[in-house]
Write a protein that holds these residues in place. Structure first.
Motif, PDB file in Angstrom:
ATOM      1  N   PRO A 130       0.801  -1.231   0.000  1.00 25.23           N
ATOM      2  CA  PRO A 130       0.000   0.000   0.000  1.00 25.23           C
ATOM      3  C   PRO A 130       0.836   1.285   0.000  1.00 25.23           C
ATOM      4  CG  PRO A 130      -0.305  -1.288   2.046  1.00 25.23           C
ATOM      5  CD  PRO A 130       0.404  -2.146   1.075  1.00 25.23           C
ATOM      6  N   ASP A 131       2.045   1.254   0.566  1.00 19.62           N
ATOM      7  CA  ASP A 131       2.817   2.496   0.643  1.00 19.62           C
ATOM      8  C   ASP A 131       3.955   2.520  -0.380  1.00 19.62           C
ATOM      9  OD1 ASP A 131       4.031   0.403   1.847  1.00 19.62           O
ATOM     10  OD2 ASP A 131       4.752   1.494   3.605  1.00 19.62           O
ATOM     11  N   PHE A 132       3.783   1.776  -1.481  1.00 15.23           N
ATOM     12  CA  PHE A 132       4.848   1.749  -2.489  1.00 15.23           C
ATOM     13  C   PHE A 132       4.907   3.099  -3.200  1.00 15.23           C
ATOM     14  CE2 PHE A 132       7.048   0.120  -6.314  1.00 15.23           C
ATOM     15  CZ  PHE A 132       8.077  -0.550  -5.671  1.00 15.23           C
ATOM     16  N   PRO A 133       6.126   3.621  -3.475  1.00 14.71           N
ATOM     17  CA  PRO A 133       6.257   4.983  -4.009  1.00 14.71           C
ATOM     18  C   PRO A 133       5.570   5.231  -5.359  1.00 14.71           C
ATOM     19  CG  PRO A 133       8.410   4.085  -3.372  1.00 14.71           C
ATOM     20  CD  PRO A 133       7.412   3.004  -3.168  1.00 14.71           C
ATOM     21  N   ALA A 134       5.683   4.315  -6.329  1.00 17.76           N
ATOM     22  CA  ALA A 134       5.197   4.629  -7.681  1.00 17.76           C
ATOM     23  C   ALA A 134       3.678   4.739  -7.746  1.00 17.76           C
ATOM     24  CB  ALA A 134       5.676   3.566  -8.646  1.00 17.76           C
ATOM     25  N   ILE A 141       7.558   1.057 -13.472  1.00 14.24           N
ATOM     26  CA  ILE A 141       8.651   0.488 -14.258  1.00 14.24           C
ATOM     27  C   ILE A 141       9.928   1.300 -14.041  1.00 14.24           C
ATOM     28  CG2 ILE A 141       9.453  -0.003 -16.604  1.00 14.24           C
ATOM     29  CD1 ILE A 141       6.487  -0.533 -17.309  1.00 14.24           C
ATOM     30  N   ALA A 142       9.792   2.639 -14.073  1.00 11.06           N
ATOM     31  CA  ALA A 142      10.959   3.494 -13.865  1.00 11.06           C
ATOM     32  C   ALA A 142      11.579   3.207 -12.494  1.00 11.06           C
ATOM     33  CB  ALA A 142      10.552   4.954 -13.979  1.00 11.06           C
ATOM     34  N   TYR A 143      10.702   3.101 -11.480  1.00  9.36           N
ATOM     35  CA  TYR A 143      11.192   2.875 -10.114  1.00  9.36           C
ATOM     36  C   TYR A 143      11.904   1.527 -10.024  1.00  9.36           C
ATOM     37  CZ  TYR A 143      11.306   2.660  -5.039  1.00  9.36           C
ATOM     38  OH  TYR A 143      11.727   2.570  -3.745  1.00  9.36           O
ATOM     39  N   LEU A 144      11.287   0.501 -10.643  1.00 13.91           N
ATOM     40  CA  LEU A 144      11.876  -0.832 -10.561  1.00 13.91           C
ATOM     41  C   LEU A 144      13.257  -0.853 -11.217  1.00 13.91           C
ATOM     42  CD1 LEU A 144       8.841  -3.185 -11.304  1.00 13.91           C
ATOM     43  CD2 LEU A 144       9.805  -2.509  -9.109  1.00 13.91           C
ATOM     44  N   LYS A 145      13.361  -0.152 -12.365  1.00 14.27           N
ATOM     45  CA  LYS A 145      14.655  -0.158 -13.061  1.00 14.27           C
ATOM     46  C   LYS A 145      15.711   0.529 -12.207  1.00 14.27           C
ATOM     47  CE  LYS A 145      12.949  -0.641 -17.678  1.00 14.27           C
ATOM     48  NZ  LYS A 145      13.428  -0.891 -18.993  1.00 14.27           N
ATOM     49  N   GLU A 146      15.293   1.579 -11.543  1.00 10.38           N
ATOM     50  CA  GLU A 146      16.255   2.350 -10.765  1.00 10.38           C
ATOM     51  C   GLU A 146      16.654   1.619  -9.471  1.00 10.38           C
ATOM     52  OE1 GLU A 146      16.415   6.808  -8.888  1.00 10.38           O
ATOM     53  OE2 GLU A 146      14.992   6.369 -10.488  1.00 10.38           O
ATOM     54  N   HIS A 147      15.678   0.958  -8.822  1.00  4.66           N
ATOM     55  CA  HIS A 147      15.952   0.333  -7.521  1.00  4.66           C
ATOM     56  C   HIS A 147      15.906  -1.176  -7.597  1.00  4.66           C
ATOM     57  CE1 HIS A 147      14.312   4.354  -6.543  1.00  4.66           C
ATOM     58  NE2 HIS A 147      15.246   4.329  -5.603  1.00  4.66           N
ATOM     59  N   LYS A 148      16.348  -1.758  -8.704  1.00  3.66           N
ATOM     60  CA  LYS A 148      16.090  -3.189  -8.886  1.00  3.66           C
ATOM     61  C   LYS A 148      16.733  -4.049  -7.802  1.00  3.66           C
ATOM     62  CE  LYS A 148      19.799  -4.002 -12.131  1.00  3.66           C
ATOM     63  NZ  LYS A 148      20.159  -3.710 -13.491  1.00  3.66           N
ATOM     64  N   GLN A 176      15.598  -7.681 -13.671  1.00  2.00           N
ATOM     65  CA  GLN A 176      15.449  -8.804 -12.749  1.00  2.00           C
ATOM     66  C   GLN A 176      15.303  -8.297 -11.325  1.00  2.00           C
ATOM     67  OE1 GLN A 176      15.015 -12.134 -13.005  1.00  2.00           O
ATOM     68  NE2 GLN A 176      14.655 -11.579 -15.144  1.00  2.00           N
ATOM     69  N   LEU A 177      14.213  -8.702 -10.667  1.00  2.00           N
ATOM     70  CA  LEU A 177      14.016  -8.329  -9.264  1.00  2.00           C
ATOM     71  C   LEU A 177      14.314  -9.536  -8.391  1.00  2.00           C
ATOM     72  CD1 LEU A 177      10.552  -6.648  -9.781  1.00  2.00           C
ATOM     73  CD2 LEU A 177      12.770  -5.513  -9.728  1.00  2.00           C
ATOM     74  N   THR A 178      14.500  -9.305  -7.100  1.00  5.31           N
ATOM     75  CA  THR A 178      14.668 -10.421  -6.178  1.00  5.31           C
ATOM     76  C   THR A 178      13.322 -11.084  -5.969  1.00  5.31           C
ATOM     77  OG1 THR A 178      16.392  -9.203  -5.055  1.00  5.31           O
ATOM     78  CG2 THR A 178      15.458 -11.085  -3.891  1.00  5.31           C
ATOM     79  N   THR A 179      13.246 -12.380  -6.263  1.00  2.00           N
ATOM     80  CA  THR A 179      11.977 -13.090  -6.159  1.00  2.00           C
ATOM     81  C   THR A 179      11.870 -13.769  -4.796  1.00  2.00           C
ATOM     82  OG1 THR A 179      11.977 -13.475  -8.516  1.00  2.00           O
ATOM     83  CG2 THR A 179      10.577 -14.891  -7.187  1.00  2.00           C
TER      84      THR A 179
END
Lengths: 324, 160, 501
Positions: A130-134, A141-148, A176-179
């Motif tokens: 619920p408190d995710f920044p994007a 997508i931008a956030y994930l790429k930056e903080h992968k 690739q994210l940590t699964t």
């Protein structure tokens, strides 16, 4: 004595009432195998459809849960069952993905079954704690790429809908994210609600009520059009991920060699069941729709299965994750 | 040499189980490191611990007096351990009715007090009861007569 | 205040005659099926689920909930009468409950269980009505590090569970932990100890393991004694607890209720620990710890209350968040979906009559259960007078059907044979089965949470100490361990052990 027994059993076999045939089918209770445990989304779909089909066929259909090994135990059970139309299988997309996920399958999805038709295709939703920044899909997508390296992706175990969706999503955004795997959707959702993990992609069956309540952030739905139940949620294509179209499709199967007339009868009953008021209503509560009539056919299911096996094979091989 | 058979026996079982799991882990599973644990990490730690505990249990038993235990009920052991296997093997081909009849009949003879008549009545009664409750009453997905016997039972009991 | 109007809304639903009737039928069916040996609450509910589907949503869920309590109580009855627990929590009840039965106090044990459960159920209902949403929010603070530490605490408690040798009890826990790992590894998909058999790739079936180590071992022990003396104690000394019994029950019931209410809220398997935790606490603070394991009424009343309170409060995450805390709750969610109600945070707002109706019916269900079961105690106890050679074939038949019906998996029956053999050998060599069972249940969770905590923390093991709840739990575990291992305590245990042989 032995000889007598042998003669007797041959005689008995000869007397065996020849498969009463498609004209009188069905004349006893039909078993619909669900290769997952009771209470899950596939079980729910099966019970609703089985109930409606029972009424149409005039014989009871009971659901038997044969769980294990990502649905392959139940599928193998049906592949080996007598092809008399009294043992059916209701399976989802796992029928196609298990062909690659499991390197030693005791059956072949394209050769061991007869096909009755497609049942429903449950859309997927991309959600976050619920408190995710994007705030929207592009932002996500931008956030994930930056903080992968810092973001965790939850899934409900190898081969689960959320695992497949994650694979597809990460390959689409080339990140690739940590699964973090969980034992089923329930615990994964718990940790997402509690903010212990960040992102997940799962069936509307599991996520709609949470999204409606604002308990999680939702970014996109993977269906071609927006959902009635979640009108504000854009499709992945609107958010710029056109190829992220995907759903958990369910099909109805019977063992190879089942009489074509019986398959026709089953497909017919399935078509009626998919128009059943109760089925339509209950599916809507899960934010999914029954397949249209032209898809509740053997040809449509077979075509879907073939194309899905081809679609997932390279993705799974690239990820290098196998379930055995 | 005197030793306490309880301790030595239990210890030996622990060592055996520990070795079994330990060797299977060593020869088949990736152990990984404490920071990135593989599927073999937990099993190898546990089986190592179990071997240590097993050896300690054995050592504790040596030099202690043994205690008296009754004779082993061999017949009961063979029957009670065999019956679930029979049930598992035959349930699909034969269906629930023949399997219950057979397994209950065999089970009865684990007791020395059982007589043929009582065993027959008991297995018949239990079979009927279970079919009434589980199959007819609760609608469990169990075939009363499996594909192997169905051709013979069909004329008598009809299609089930 | 809202609570009053909410509760009266709930009561107006729960007290409608047809809802009361179905609640009663649910309790009755649950008890009758649950009391069959080898058929625990999960199997009972899975079996009875289809008959509730034709009813309207509130009625159907009220009946299901009734089946759930009924099955739980039925399971405890079997644990007490024939030492056959149908689920992990009644494994604790079996320890002292069965010893009481052997001493002719089966009726008192059953009454203690029924009354304790009723008290716990009543309190837990109030807890649910008052604090469900905030408790559910608090439970979400529990992440993998906290669950891992909680499981460690649970394992330490399991050692205290043993009344014989600590060494053997610890080894039995490890045996259980190891067998709990059989199946596909959640994180890598690797098959562990399955010999390539797909039927084994999920965990071994709990009921197979429990019936194997408790049930078959017990039948064999009874058959062994068949020749020299009567297997079951026929002389039953009274069905109703004495004043002294009530005095000894009161404390354990209250403490068990508190423990169960709190642990039940945790969706990651807290309820499983409730009964074990209660037993440990009672044994620790009792002035007669040597009686535990030999028929102490505290060892029945406490865990049974904890168990029932936990069963009740495990509805909290399901009703308020739509999260299943255990397999039973997963079945409930399936039932709700088939009824067209999607469980989630909105149920309390969108279907208040359902939410409050279920809560109110819980209390009604508990009341019915106690009214139903107190008169039945006499009947259950009389079952013990059935000659054993007629009883055990029935036990085996029910157990086989119960085990097979869960997943239609013949390997579950082969597992039963394996654990029957292992259990009998180990019990004969002076080991106790309960710690093995607890290890078996906790093993997968312990590993799952440990590894997940390490993944999320990027391999940093200090998370277990830097997160406050986790740290506190670990400190408690260390204290309990120290107490258990304290030399004086240990000597006393060894004496007890020698006496017993």
């Amino acid at each position: 004595m032995k000889k007598l027994l042998a003669t007797l059993s041959i005689a008995a076999l000869a007397l065996l009432p020849q498969v009463a045939g498609a004209q009188t089918y069905p004349e006893r209770t039909i078993t619909m195998v669900v290769p997952f445990s009771a209470g899950g989304p596939t079980d729910t779909v099966a019970r609703l459809v089985a109930e409606a089909m029972s009424r149409e066929l005039g014989q009871q259909i009971i659901v038997e849960n044969v769980g294990g090994a990502g649905g392959t135990v139940g599928a193998a059970r049906v592949a080996q069952a007598a092809p008399d139309g009294y043992t059916l299988l209701l399976h989802h997309i796992g029928m196609a993905t298990s062909a690659t996920l499991y390197r030693k399958l005791p059956y072949n999805p394209l050769e061991s079954f007869e096909y009755a038709g497609l049942v429903t295709e449950v859309p997927m939703t991309i959600i976050a704690r619920p408190d995710f920044p994007a705030d929207d899909l592009q932002g996500l997508i931008a956030y994930l790429k930056e903080h992968k390296d810092d973001v965790t992706y939850a899934n409900a175990g190898i081969g689960a809908a959320s695992h497949l969706c994650g694979m597809l999503f990460m390959s689409e955004i080339e990140t690739q994210l940590t699964t973090v795997p969980y034992q089923g959707t329930g615990p994964a959702m718990t940790d997402l609600l509690g903010g212990q993990v960040d992102v997940m992609c799962d069936q509307t069956t599991n996520t709609t009520s949470q999204i409606q309540a604002g308990a999680v952030k939702a970014y996109a739905v993977t269906s071609p059009e927006r959902l009635e139940q979640l009108p504000d949620l854009p499709t992945a294509a609107e958010g710029g991920l056109a190829s992220m179209q995907f759903g958990i499709w369910h099909g109805l199967y019977a063992p190879k060699g089942t009489d074509p007339a019986i398959m026709e009868r089953l497909s017919q009953a399935l078509k009626v069941a998919l128009k059943d008021k109760n089925v339509v209503e209950r599916f809507a509560a899960l934010a999914t729709k029954p397949e249209p009539e032209e898809n509740a056919t053997p040809q449509a299911l077979k075509a879907k299965l073939e194309s899905e096996i081809a679609r997932w094979k390279p993705l799974i091989e690239a990820a290098g994750v196998y379930a055995d | 040499m005197t030793f306490n058979r309880s301790d030595v026996g239990a210890g030996a079982i622990f060592v055996g189980i520990g070795l079994f799991f330990g060797l299977m882990t060593l020869y088949g599973l990736d152990i990984g490191t404490a920071r990135r644990m593989g599927p073999g990490y937990f099993p190898i730690v546990l089986s190592g611990l179990l071997v240590v505990f097993g050896i300690t249990t054995i050592l504790k038993g040596i030099g202690h007096e043994d205690v008296e235990r009754g004779p082993l009920p061999w017949r009961g052991i063979a029957i009670l351990l065999g019956v679930p296997v029979i049930f598992g093997l035959l349930i699909r081909p034969l269906g629930i009715a023949p399997v219950l009849l057979v397994t209950t009949f065999i089970t009865s003879f684990a007791s020395r007090r059982m007589s043929l008549i009582v065993a027959l009545l008991l297995s018949l009664g239990l079979t009927v009861f279970c079919i009434l409750v589980f199959v007819m009453g609760l609608g469990l997905p169990l075939r009363i007569f499996g594909p192997l016997v169905e051709p013979w039972t069909r004329p008598i009991f009809g299609v089930r | 205040m809202d609570l009053i109007s909410n509760l009266s809304l709930g009561l107006s639903i729960a007290l409608q005659p047809h809802n009361l009737a179905f609640c009663f039928v649910g309790c009755l069916l649950g008890t009758l099926v649950g009391v069959l040996p080898g058929i625990g609450p999960t199997a009972t509910i899975a079996m009875l689920l289809p008959i509730t589907l034709g009813l309207d949503p509130s009625t159907s869920l009220i009946m299901l909930a009734g089946i759930y309590y009924g099955a739980q109580y039925g399971g405890s009855t079997t644990a007490i009468l024939i030492n056959l627990p149908g689920e992990s929590s009644s494994a604790v009840t079996a320890i002292d409950g069965y010893q009481m039965a052997k001493r002719g106090r089966a009726g008192i044990a059953l009454a203690a269980a029924a009354l304790g459960s009723f008290f716990a159920g009543t309190v837990a209902t109030v807890v649910l009505a008052l604090f469900a949403p905030p408790l559910a929010k608090a439970a979400l603070k529990f992440g993998s590090p906290e669950y891992f530490s909680l499981m460690v605490l649970g394992l330490v408690c399991a050692i205290a569970l043993a009344h014989g040798s600590i060494l053997k009890a610890t080894a039995m826990i490890i045996v259980g932990l190891l067998f709990g790992l059989v199946g596909a590894d959640l994180y890598s998909g690797a098959q562990r100890f399955t010999f390539g058999i797909p039927e084994l790739s999920d965990e071994l079936n709990f009921v197979s393991v429990a019936v194997g180590v408790f049930g078959i071992a017990e039948i064999l022990r009874n058959l062994q004694n068949e020749t020299d003396r009567d297997v079951m104690v026929k002389k039953v000394t009274g069905l109703w607890p004495t004043r002294e019994d009530f005095r000894r029950m009161a404390g354990p019931v209250v403490r068990g209720t508190a423990l169960g209410s709190i642990l039940g809220v945790l969706p990651g398997g807290g309820a499983i620990l409730a009964a074990f935790a209660s037993y440990t606490v009672e044994k620790r603070i009792s002035r007669r710890p040597q009686e535990f394991g030999k028929g102490a009424i505290e060892g029945v009343a406490g865990p049974e209350s904890a168990n029932n309170a936990g069963a009740q409060t495990s509805f909290i995450p399901m009703l308020t968040l739509g999260i299943p805390a255990n397999p039973v709750m997963a079945l409930m969610i399936g039932a709700m979906i088939i009824q067209g109600i999607v469980p989630g945070p909105n149920v309390v707002n969108q279907n208040p009559e359902l939410f409050w109706g279920i809560i109110a019916s819980m209390w009604a269900g508990n009341l019915m259960l106690v009214l139903l079961n107190l008169p039945l105690i006499g009947l259950w106890v009389r079952l013990l007078t059935i000659p054993y050679y007629l009883l055990f074939p029935a036990i085996m038949a029910f157990a086989a059907i119960g085990i097979y019906s869960i997943n239609s998996n013949p390997y579950d029956l082969y597992t039963l044979t394996l654990f029957g053999a292992l259990g009998y050998a180990l019990v004969r060599f002076g080991c106790e089965p309960a710690p093995l069972l607890l290890g078996f249940v906790l093993g997968p969770m312990l590993e799952e949470h440990l590894r997940r905590a390490m993944i999320i923390s990027r391999g940093d093991p200090t998370v277990f100490l830097t997160r406050p709840i986790s740290a506190v739990l670990l400190v408690i575990a260390a204290i309990v361990l120290a107490v258990v291992l304290m030399p004086s305590v240990r000597r006393k245990r060894e004496e007890v052990f020698v006496e017993e042989d």
